[in-house]
Design an enzyme around this catalytic site. Structure first.
Site, PDB file in Angstrom:
ATOM      1  N   HIS A 173      -2.447 -59.310  40.896  1.00  0.00           N
ATOM      2  CA  HIS A 173      -1.506 -59.303  42.017  1.00  0.00           C
ATOM      3  C   HIS A 173      -1.220 -60.704  42.550  1.00  0.00           C
ATOM      4  O   HIS A 173      -0.242 -60.912  43.258  1.00  0.00           O
ATOM      5  CB  HIS A 173      -2.074 -58.422  43.131  1.00  0.00           C
ATOM      6  CG  HIS A 173      -1.052 -57.903  44.093  1.00  0.00           C
ATOM      7  ND1 HIS A 173      -0.013 -57.060  43.717  1.00  0.00           N
ATOM      8  CD2 HIS A 173      -0.891 -58.106  45.422  1.00  0.00           C
ATOM      9  CE1 HIS A 173       0.716 -56.764  44.765  1.00  0.00           C
ATOM     10  NE2 HIS A 173       0.218 -57.380  45.817  1.00  0.00           N
ATOM     11  N   SER A 212       5.211 -57.214  46.219  1.00  0.00           N
ATOM     12  CA  SER A 212       4.278 -56.282  46.853  1.00  0.00           C
ATOM     13  C   SER A 212       5.063 -55.384  47.813  1.00  0.00           C
ATOM     14  O   SER A 212       5.952 -54.673  47.361  1.00  0.00           O
ATOM     15  CB  SER A 212       3.160 -57.057  47.553  1.00  0.00           C
ATOM     16  OG  SER A 212       2.072 -56.233  47.838  1.00  0.00           O
TER      17      SER A 212
END
Length: 665
Positions: free
Chosen positions: A639, A526
């Protein structure tokens, strides 16, 4: 290190039981959730009861893949929980005297988060409903119904007419909204308390049962806003009153024992997404508010990063038995602590041991706590705290901890170029020998507003087990060090946050002679993936890099991420059309020609937070430039791949990381 203990392997996280959500019963026992991966490679969670005076817990659920959110009735006679044993997550009720669980709800899209009224006569929960649904006519969907709906969706185009039409957790949104439902036990009847095309989030119900407290954004412009206000609903008159008047977010709200006050977390986005949470108390009658935490400069709640924490974790705030104090968790200097404060803001630590307290429950009858604690060498366990004395209650993962070698982190503290104090940790490799040189891996956390610290982290331990020195730090932008520190990376991605990381590497090279400076790698996910991309575009000191679920181009991120339309402005100060040149200057893709480090790109194909096109752009650019690069796409992964994704894909991901570093370092 004991020679009898073996180094951990990528698949070892499958053996872990992860505890969460402790809930007191009456004085001498508590329920909790244990989540693990079953023989079919699927996540499974069950409810257990642990008596404080007994050594072993008792398992209470056996059916279904997921059983969680246990809540004991005030009289101690019943347990309500949510379970997907029927095929959809629904609310179930069980007598604590024994017997089979009773299914309360049969809603087509499920029901979740049950909570008791103070008199124990009512259960309140939330459910996703369509605008014209009649809750008395709703029936649970069969497998055939679900397959039919899935097929119908596949055969029709998706019509989008709102800004917030997708999210990484939910995927593409539909026309259903979250509403609050009341279930009366004696009458065996339901009542829908909220309605309309907005989402309502249950918070609490007053001790007298007359006032419902919920959070929502009831503005006509809700689709463009991130605000979340607190409201009260008079259960008799149905009158709704707005409690909060500032533009911000307010949540985890609870009535005081006498019902005269409400405590909650909240903030007004003064520093956008980097704003510290505040502890706020409202007077129910006058609406007057007191911000108790204004002078604390501490992040409230748990912002610790790990890769094995599964299940919900309550972090407060919660009232003491007499309403004179409030208990909550706080994130500070690589650890989380249990705090208390009086109603004037005089704060003190109730418990700390430089560990990760990830959850707690408070018993008003005994003025005691059950705390869930994780350490770098112990994934999780529950502890009983009373009168300042702490006692371990559970023995989770005892066999695993006794079988494998886990590296204890060594804390490092150093000053950055401009004098700012930076904290980090170092893991020595398995089988460490004095006089030998070892390769190093720099790990960069996501967020960026999160915190590494004293918790179990499988990926870090795995790298140490494979012979690497592992360095992980909290550069500016991280939580745990006050408002100025966490705000410092905004508008400066790739600036002082980058030099903090390079200063960390310089520090350990200067102070630990066993690190081989010619054999170093870097990885992160991320924001950590963004920073990995940035690092290899600005230095060649690393021999290999693995970028995970990363950001490479802020220009496209603005329009493709589920948070891009506000996060880009939050972190860089500009929307796409405000200043595309400056957003391009913050983009690692701009510096692709400089990349000489062999780069492995890992990305989930269903990642809506940092969409896979971010990885695609970087891969195609580097491949076209004939750089050393490889792209691994994980199907059906969002994610959360590294934390709660498909277990087989999680193992694949770890193996690819190890493969790349072994090949190039």
């Amino acid at each position: 290190m004991s020679k009898e203990k073996r180094p951990i392997q990528p698949e070892d996280f499958i053996k872990l039981s992860i505890y969460s959500d402790p809930q007191y019963t009456h004085r001498n026992a508590f329920f909790y959730v244990s989540t693990k991966i079953n023989d079919k490679g699927k996540y499974e969670s069950h409810l257990y009861k642990q008596v404080l005076t007994e050594e072993k817990p008792t398992r209470w659920t056996f059916s279904g893949q997921k059983n969680n959110h246990p809540r004991v009735s005030p009289d101690g006679k019943y347990l309500v929980f949510q379970s997907d044993r029927s095929g959809t997550m629904q609310i179930w009720l069980m007598s604590l005297a024994g017997g089979e669980a009773k299914q309360i709800t049969t809603f087509p899209y499920g029901a979740t988060s049950p909570e008791w009224s103070k008199d124990g006569k009512t259960i309140l929960f939330t459910a996703r409903l369509e605008a014209d649904d009649d809750i008395y006519e709703l029936k649970e969907l069969t497998k055939e119904d679900k397959e039919k709906i899935k097929q119908e969706k596949a055969e029709k185009p998706l019509i989008v007419n709102r800004l917030k039409y997708k999210s990484d957790a939910q995927g593409f949104h539909d026309d259903k909204n979250v509403h609050i439902i009341r279930y009366e036990l004696e009458q065996d009847s339901f009542a829908q308390l909220t309605s309309g095309k907005l989402d309502y989030y249950y918070q609490d119900i007053s001790p007298d049962g007359e006032t419902l407290l919920f959070a929502a954004n009831l503005n006509k412009t809700a689709d463009r806003e991130l605000y979340l206000d607190l409201y009260t609903l008079n259960m008799k008159t149905k009158e709704i009153h707005k409690l909060t008047n500032n533009k911000g977010q307010y949540y985890d709200a609870h009535f005081s024992p006498d019902g005269k006050q409400i405590v909650c977390y909240g903030n007004t986005f003064q520093y956008d997404g980097a704003t510290l949470n505040e502890l706020i108390v409202f007077d129910v009658k006058t609406g007057k508010e007191r911000w108790l935490s204004k002078k604390w400069d501490v992040q409230l709640g748990d912002l610790m990063i790990g890769d094995t924490q599964l299940g919900e974790s309550f972090t407060g705030p919660v009232w003491s038995n007499d309403g004179s104090k409030i208990f909550f968790l706080g994130t500070e200097h690589g650890a989380t602590h249990l705090f208390e404060t009086d109603l004037t803001g005089n704060r003190k630590i109730v418990y700390t041991d430089n560990h990760h307290i990830f959850s707690f429950d408070y018993d008003q009858n005994t003025d005691s706590f059950i705390m869930g604690i994780s350490t770098p060498v112990n994934p999780c366990n529950f502890y009983h705290l009373q009168d300042g004395k702490v006692r371990q209650i559970t023995k989770a993962n005892e066999k695993y901890v006794n079988e494998v070698h886990l590296s204890k982190p060594e804390e490092i503290n150093f000053q950055a170029d401009d004098g700012w104090d930076i904290q980090g940790w170092l893991l020595r490799p398995y089988g460490f020998q004095k006089g030998k040189k070892y390769p190093l891996i720099l790990e960069v956390h996501g967020g960026p507003h999160a915190m590494y610290g004293q918790t179990y982290f499988h990926e870090l331990q795995l790298l140490a087990a494979k012979g690497y020195v592992v360095l992980y730090t909290n550069p500016r932008g991280s939580h745990g060090y006050g408002q100025q520190f966490v705000d410092a990376c905004r508008g400066d991605y790739g600036g002082k946050d980058y030099t903090d990381l390079m200063n960390a590497v310089d520090y350990v090279l200067a102070n630990y002679s066993f690190i081989d400076q010619d054999r170093m790698g870097v990885t992160g996910g991320s924001y950590g993936g963004f920073m990995t991309n940035w690092i290899v575009g600005h230095t060649n000191r690393f021999k290999a890099a693995v970028t995970q679920r990363s950001i490479s181009n802020w220009l496209s991120f603005y329009g493709v991420s589920d948070i891009g339309f506000f996060f880009t402005k939050w972190e860089h100060g500009y929307h796409l059309l405000d200043d595309p040149v400056k957003l391009w200057n913050f983009s690692p893709l701009k510096y692709a020609k400089n990349i000489e480090t062999p780069l492995l790109i890992l990305h989930g194909e269903l990642d809506f937070r940092c969409p896979i096109e971010q990885g695609e752009q970087l891969f195609i650019t580097l491949k076209h430039l004939q750089k050393e690069v490889e792209f691994v796409r994980f199907p059906n992964a969002n994610h959360e791949l590294s934390r709660s994704g498909d277990p087989n894909m999680r193992i694949e991901r770890l193996n690819h990381i190890l493969r790349w570093f072994k090949k190039y370092i």
